[in-house]
Write an enzyme that holds these catalytic residues in place. Structure first.
Site, PDB file in Angstrom:
ATOM      1  N   ARG A   1      44.136  63.041 117.434  1.00 12.38           N
ATOM      2  CA  ARG A   1      45.390  63.122 116.697  1.00 12.38           C
ATOM      3  C   ARG A   1      46.549  63.320 117.672  1.00 12.38           C
TER       4      ARG A   1
ATOM      5  N   ILE B   1      46.427  49.724 117.556  1.00  9.08           N
ATOM      6  CA  ILE B   1      45.088  49.998 118.118  1.00  9.08           C
ATOM      7  C   ILE B   1      45.117  51.174 119.078  1.00  9.08           C
ATOM      8  N   THR B   2      46.295  51.489 119.643  1.00  3.76           N
ATOM      9  CA  THR B   2      46.367  52.607 120.594  1.00  3.76           C
ATOM     10  C   THR B   2      46.513  53.957 119.896  1.00  3.76           C
TER      11      THR B   2
ATOM     12  N   ALA C   1      52.798  51.964 113.002  1.00  5.44           N
ATOM     13  CA  ALA C   1      53.947  52.507 112.272  1.00  5.44           C
ATOM     14  C   ALA C   1      54.597  53.598 113.098  1.00  5.44           C
TER      15      ALA C   1
ATOM     16  N   HIS D   1      44.359  62.630 107.756  1.00  9.88           N
ATOM     17  CA  HIS D   1      43.073  62.657 108.458  1.00  9.88           C
ATOM     18  C   HIS D   1      43.331  62.890 109.936  1.00  9.88           C
TER      19      HIS D   1
ATOM     20  N   GLU E   1      51.651  60.341 101.623  1.00  9.18           N
ATOM     21  CA  GLU E   1      53.062  60.749 101.705  1.00  9.18           C
ATOM     22  C   GLU E   1      53.890  60.019 100.635  1.00  9.18           C
TER      23      GLU E   1
ATOM     24  N   ASP F   1      43.869  56.235 114.541  1.00 14.47           N
ATOM     25  CA  ASP F   1      42.990  55.443 113.678  1.00 14.47           C
ATOM     26  C   ASP F   1      42.571  54.142 114.345  1.00 14.47           C
TER      27      ASP F   1
ATOM     28  N   LEU G   1      47.837  48.955 111.107  1.00 13.02           N
ATOM     29  CA  LEU G   1      47.911  50.415 111.236  1.00 13.02           C
ATOM     30  C   LEU G   1      49.162  50.891 111.968  1.00 13.02           C
TER      31      LEU G   1
ATOM     32  N   LEU H   1      56.258  45.604 116.352  1.00 16.30           N
ATOM     33  CA  LEU H   1      56.433  45.335 114.919  1.00 16.30           C
ATOM     34  C   LEU H   1      57.816  44.820 114.562  1.00 16.30           C
TER      35      LEU H   1
ATOM     36  N   SER I   1      49.885  55.530 102.439  1.00 15.38           N
ATOM     37  CA  SER I   1      49.795  56.962 102.747  1.00 15.38           C
ATOM     38  C   SER I   1      49.981  57.839 101.522  1.00 15.38           C
TER      39      SER I   1
ATOM     40  N   TYR J   1      60.040  58.153 105.941  1.00 15.71           N
ATOM     41  CA  TYR J   1      58.705  57.599 106.205  1.00 15.71           C
ATOM     42  C   TYR J   1      57.993  57.272 104.884  1.00 15.71           C
TER      43      TYR J   1
HETATM   44  P1  NAP Z   1      49.448  57.037 115.186  1.00  7.67           P
HETATM   45  O1  NAP Z   1      48.390  57.777 115.956  1.00  7.67           O
HETATM   46  O2  NAP Z   1      50.842  57.552 115.212  1.00  7.67           O
HETATM   47  O3  NAP Z   1      49.429  55.534 115.707  1.00  7.67           O
HETATM   48  C1  NAP Z   1      50.484  54.655 115.388  1.00  7.67           C
HETATM   49  C2  NAP Z   1      50.266  53.355 116.145  1.00  7.67           C
HETATM   50  O4  NAP Z   1      51.355  52.460 115.869  1.00  7.67           O
HETATM   51  C3  NAP Z   1      50.233  53.515 117.679  1.00  7.67           C
HETATM   52  O5  NAP Z   1      49.302  52.602 118.203  1.00  7.67           O
HETATM   53  C4  NAP Z   1      51.643  53.124 118.070  1.00  7.67           C
HETATM   54  O6  NAP Z   1      51.765  52.694 119.404  1.00  7.67           O
HETATM   55  C5  NAP Z   1      51.876  51.967 117.111  1.00  7.67           C
HETATM   56  N1  NAP Z   1      53.276  51.634 116.949  1.00  7.67           N
HETATM   57  C6  NAP Z   1      54.298  52.446 116.597  1.00  7.67           C
HETATM   58  N2  NAP Z   1      55.452  51.761 116.546  1.00  7.67           N
HETATM   59  C7  NAP Z   1      55.154  50.483 116.883  1.00  7.67           C
HETATM   60  C8  NAP Z   1      55.925  49.303 117.026  1.00  7.67           C
HETATM   61  N3  NAP Z   1      57.244  49.299 116.812  1.00  7.67           N
HETATM   62  N4  NAP Z   1      55.290  48.157 117.372  1.00  7.67           N
HETATM   63  C9  NAP Z   1      53.958  48.146 117.609  1.00  7.67           C
HETATM   64  N5  NAP Z   1      53.175  49.232 117.490  1.00  7.67           N
HETATM   65  C10 NAP Z   1      53.770  50.397 117.139  1.00  7.67           C
HETATM   66  O7  NAP Z   1      49.030  56.915 113.651  1.00  7.67           O
HETATM   67  P2  NAP Z   1      47.587  57.091 112.970  1.00  7.67           P
HETATM   68  O8  NAP Z   1      47.413  58.521 112.615  1.00  7.67           O
HETATM   69  O9  NAP Z   1      46.570  56.388 113.777  1.00  7.67           O
HETATM   70  O10 NAP Z   1      47.829  56.324 111.591  1.00  7.67           O
HETATM   71  C11 NAP Z   1      47.598  54.929 111.487  1.00  7.67           C
HETATM   72  C12 NAP Z   1      48.382  54.378 110.311  1.00  7.67           C
HETATM   73  O11 NAP Z   1      47.974  55.042 109.119  1.00  7.67           O
HETATM   74  C13 NAP Z   1      49.890  54.579 110.389  1.00  7.67           C
HETATM   75  O12 NAP Z   1      50.502  53.464 109.769  1.00  7.67           O
HETATM   76  C14 NAP Z   1      50.141  55.829 109.578  1.00  7.67           C
HETATM   77  O13 NAP Z   1      51.460  55.835 109.085  1.00  7.67           O
HETATM   78  C15 NAP Z   1      49.102  55.648 108.500  1.00  7.67           C
HETATM   79  N6  NAP Z   1      48.585  56.867 107.892  1.00  7.67           N
HETATM   80  C16 NAP Z   1      48.116  57.877 108.677  1.00  7.67           C
HETATM   81  C17 NAP Z   1      47.572  58.997 108.080  1.00  7.67           C
HETATM   82  C18 NAP Z   1      47.011  60.127 108.910  1.00  7.67           C
HETATM   83  O14 NAP Z   1      46.818  61.203 108.352  1.00  7.67           O
HETATM   84  N7  NAP Z   1      46.705  59.900 110.187  1.00  7.67           N
HETATM   85  C19 NAP Z   1      47.504  59.077 106.679  1.00  7.67           C
HETATM   86  C20 NAP Z   1      47.983  58.016 105.915  1.00  7.67           C
HETATM   87  C21 NAP Z   1      48.509  56.898 106.530  1.00  7.67           C
HETATM   88  P3  NAP Z   1      51.913  53.758 120.624  1.00  7.67           P
HETATM   89  O15 NAP Z   1      50.516  54.234 120.919  1.00  7.67           O
HETATM   90  O16 NAP Z   1      52.517  52.950 121.699  1.00  7.67           O
HETATM   91  O17 NAP Z   1      52.777  54.877 120.119  1.00  7.67           O
HETATM   92  N1  GDD Z   2      54.134  68.369 112.571  1.00  9.20           N
HETATM   93  C1  GDD Z   2      54.300  69.658 112.255  1.00  9.20           C
HETATM   94  N2  GDD Z   2      54.649  70.540 113.238  1.00  9.20           N
HETATM   95  N3  GDD Z   2      54.120  70.040 110.977  1.00  9.20           N
HETATM   96  C2  GDD Z   2      54.261  71.358 110.691  1.00  9.20           C
HETATM   97  C3  GDD Z   2      54.607  72.304 111.663  1.00  9.20           C
HETATM   98  C4  GDD Z   2      54.818  71.879 112.993  1.00  9.20           C
HETATM   99  O1  GDD Z   2      55.123  72.646 113.888  1.00  9.20           O
HETATM  100  N4  GDD Z   2      54.664  73.520 111.051  1.00  9.20           N
HETATM  101  C5  GDD Z   2      54.367  73.332 109.774  1.00  9.20           C
HETATM  102  N5  GDD Z   2      54.122  72.023 109.537  1.00  9.20           N
HETATM  103  C6  GDD Z   2      53.801  71.419 108.228  1.00  9.20           C
HETATM  104  C7  GDD Z   2      54.691  70.267 107.819  1.00  9.20           C
HETATM  105  O2  GDD Z   2      55.938  70.726 107.287  1.00  9.20           O
HETATM  106  C8  GDD Z   2      53.795  69.591 106.779  1.00  9.20           C
HETATM  107  O3  GDD Z   2      53.950  70.229 105.528  1.00  9.20           O
HETATM  108  C9  GDD Z   2      52.384  69.871 107.270  1.00  9.20           C
HETATM  109  O4  GDD Z   2      52.503  70.880 108.284  1.00  9.20           O
HETATM  110  C10 GDD Z   2      51.682  68.654 107.870  1.00  9.20           C
HETATM  111  O5  GDD Z   2      52.558  68.063 108.830  1.00  9.20           O
HETATM  112  P1  GDD Z   2      52.055  66.876 109.792  1.00  9.20           P
HETATM  113  O6  GDD Z   2      50.811  67.281 110.484  1.00  9.20           O
HETATM  114  O7  GDD Z   2      53.217  66.468 110.608  1.00  9.20           O
HETATM  115  O8  GDD Z   2      51.609  65.738 108.766  1.00  9.20           O
HETATM  116  P2  GDD Z   2      52.333  65.123 107.462  1.00  9.20           P
HETATM  117  O9  GDD Z   2      51.555  65.559 106.271  1.00  9.20           O
HETATM  118  O10 GDD Z   2      53.775  65.375 107.469  1.00  9.20           O
HETATM  119  O11 GDD Z   2      52.134  63.565 107.707  1.00  9.20           O
HETATM  120  C11 GDD Z   2      50.860  63.056 108.089  1.00  9.20           C
HETATM  121  O12 GDD Z   2      50.111  62.737 106.957  1.00  9.20           O
HETATM  122  C12 GDD Z   2      50.621  61.647 106.178  1.00  9.20           C
HETATM  123  C13 GDD Z   2      49.665  61.472 105.000  1.00  9.20           C
HETATM  124  O13 GDD Z   2      49.981  62.366 103.983  1.00  9.20           O
HETATM  125  C14 GDD Z   2      51.126  61.833 108.997  1.00  9.20           C
HETATM  126  O14 GDD Z   2      49.909  61.453 109.603  1.00  9.20           O
HETATM  127  C15 GDD Z   2      51.637  60.657 108.204  1.00  9.20           C
HETATM  128  O15 GDD Z   2      51.674  59.493 109.053  1.00  9.20           O
HETATM  129  C16 GDD Z   2      50.679  60.411 107.044  1.00  9.20           C
HETATM  130  O16 GDD Z   2      51.071  59.308 106.286  1.00  9.20           O
END
Ligand code: NAP
Ligand code: GDD
Length: 346
Positions: A190, A11-12, A89, A185, A134, A15, A87, A66, A132, A155
């Site tokens: 973020r 929740i923190t 992770a 997203h 990913e 998403d 959510l 977790l 995801s 991951y």
């Molecule tokens: P996020 O901002 O990194 O949030 C992750 C959350 O998980 C935070 O509340 C974090 O707590 C908590 N957490 C991490 N490790 C934990 C543990 N060991 N025990 C309990 N809580 C823990 O991620 P998000 O972007 O909101 O994404 C939400 C979910 O969707 C994740 O599972 C992510 O992998 C998945 N997802 C994200 C995307 C995207 O683009 N954002 C896309 C596809 C899937 P803290 O606040 O304490 O760190």
């Molecule tokens: N983080 C990061 N930092 N990424 C970079 C950078 C940098 O300085 N420079 C280039 N990139 C490139 C990464 O190599 C990747 O190809 C792309 O930017 C996006 O990186 P991230 O924003 O870290 O996201 P992600 O696509 O690896 O992962 C996110 O999306 C997944 C869904 O496809 C995360 O939110 C995952 O939790 C999520 O599942």
């Protein structure tokens, strides 16, 4: 009708905060799991918080991690949720190469611990798994629900495991469990080490004269970037369906990291080439080159469709950072902890 109760892990996070807002707006009682830290980590939800002694309070926080299955089961028993949104992770792909075992434990096995808690308690609740894009990894775009997975990171591999264990508990035990396969997203909430926020913060700070350059890795990767506030609506819709199923959620368009960088810098009248430097530390040992989601199933069955695309997202994220700077805060302070005390202190 009695209000529904939801339990949100993560929740923190980005998403979790948008989802909590949405569910509270819909009249839910929302319970969130927060992991204990030496500093406050509840900044994204502090605007939602009310003192639990207030009879109007509908948001309740509980400590939990977790990696602690007993605690997960105990919280399920205590909260008796109608819907569980899982959510939480270790969600950073680059970090998962440094901490593969921890990522498997939290991002992968964490899902099993919750599902097993639901099975053992016999709770008739519905379960959402944050799967995801990913997981598709090296599979060529466009990707949809039938695309075979080929994860390219610890991951991604952990998420594939969690996806399948969710399906297995659905098939084996009849649990109403769904996978939302969400493509990237983003939002002003973020995490600052994901590329969109990192670039939005940098563009605003460089415009304000607070820094000169930002170091990035691979600019060629292409992502299907949508707006997080819209994506949590899809999570909720998935759990309202009579039959549990899995859905891709995406915009259907992709942009390179370079294009996103260009959009952010152009929005503040700068040329990104003057300010971006390469640093190999941001490369991954294996990269996901190209993601484009085909969300037609979600559109036809859930009535969900993305409206915000990457260019608008870049503008709104940079505007949010400029706003933070204008209000006299450094961007890192945007998430500064203030009003929400740790759960045990309330
Ligand atoms: P996020 O901002 O990194 O949030 C992750 C959350 O998980 C935070 O509340 C974090 O707590 C908590 N957490 C991490 N490790 C934990 C543990 N060991 N025990 C309990 N809580 C823990 O991620 P998000 O972007 O909101 O994404 C939400 C979910 O969707 C994740 O599972 C992510 O992998 C998945 N997802 C994200 C995307 C995207 O683009 N954002 C896309 C596809 C899937 P803290 O606040 O304490 O760190
Ligand atoms: N983080 C990061 N930092 N990424 C970079 C950078 C940098 O300085 N420079 C280039 N990139 C490139 C990464 O190599 C990747 O190809 C792309 O930017 C996006 O990186 P991230 O924003 O870290 O996201 P992600 O696509 O690896 O992962 C996110 O999306 C997944 C869904 O496809 C995360 O939110 C995952 O939790 C999520 O599942």
């Amino acid at each position: 009708m009695t209000a529904k109760t939801a339990l949100i892990t993560g929740i923190t996070g980005q998403d979790g905060s948008y989802l909590a807002e949405l569910l509270l707006e819909k009249g839910y009682r929302v319970h969130g799991i927060v992991r204990r830290a030496s500093t406050f980590n509840t900044e994204r939800i502090e605007h939602l918080y009310r003192d639990p002694h207030d009879p109007e309070a509908r948001l309740f926080l509980h400590y939990g991690d977790l990696t602690d299955g007993t605690r997960m089961t105990g919280l399920l028993e205590q909260v008796q949720p109608d819907e569980v949104y899982h959510l939480a992770a270790q969600s950073h792909v680059r970090v998962s190469f440094d901490e593969p075992e921890f990522t498997g434990d939290t991002t992968g096995l964490g899902t099993t611990r919750l599902l097993e808690g639901i099975r053992r308690t016999g709770l008739p609740c519905r379960f959402y798994q944050a799967s995801s894009s990913e997981m598709f990894g090296a599979a060529p775009p466009p990707q949809d629900e039938a695309t075979p997975f080929h994860p390219r990171s610890p991951y991604g591999a952990a998420k594939v495991y969690a996806y399948w264990v969710t399906r297995n508990y659905r098939e084996a035990y009849g649990i109403h469990a769904v996978n939302g396969i969400l493509f990237n997203h983003e939002s002003p909430r973020r995490g600052p080490t994901f590329v969109t926020r990192k670039v939005a913060v940098a563009a605003a700070r460089i415009k304000a004269g607070l820094q000169d350059v930002v170091h990035l890795g691979n600019l060629d990767a292409r992502r299907d970037w949508g707006y997080a506030a819209e994506y949590v609506e899809a999570m909720w819709l998935m759990l309202q369906q009579d039959r549990p199923d899995d859905y891709v959620i995406a915009t259907g368009a992709s942009h390179s990291v370079r294009e996103f960088v260009d959009q952010c810098f152009a929005h503040v009248g700068l040329d990104w080439r003057d300010h971006v430097r390469f640093d190999e530390r941001y490369l991954r040992p294996t990269e996901v080159d190209h993601l484009i989601g085909d969300a037609s199933k979600a559109e036809s069955q859930l009535g969900w469709r993305a409206t915000v695309r990457a260019p608008e997202l870049a503008r709104l994220m940079v505007d949010a950072e400029l706003n933070v700077l204008r209000n006299g805060l450094a961007p890192g302070d945007q998430a500064a902890p203030t009003a929400v005390p740790a759960p045990a202190a309330r």
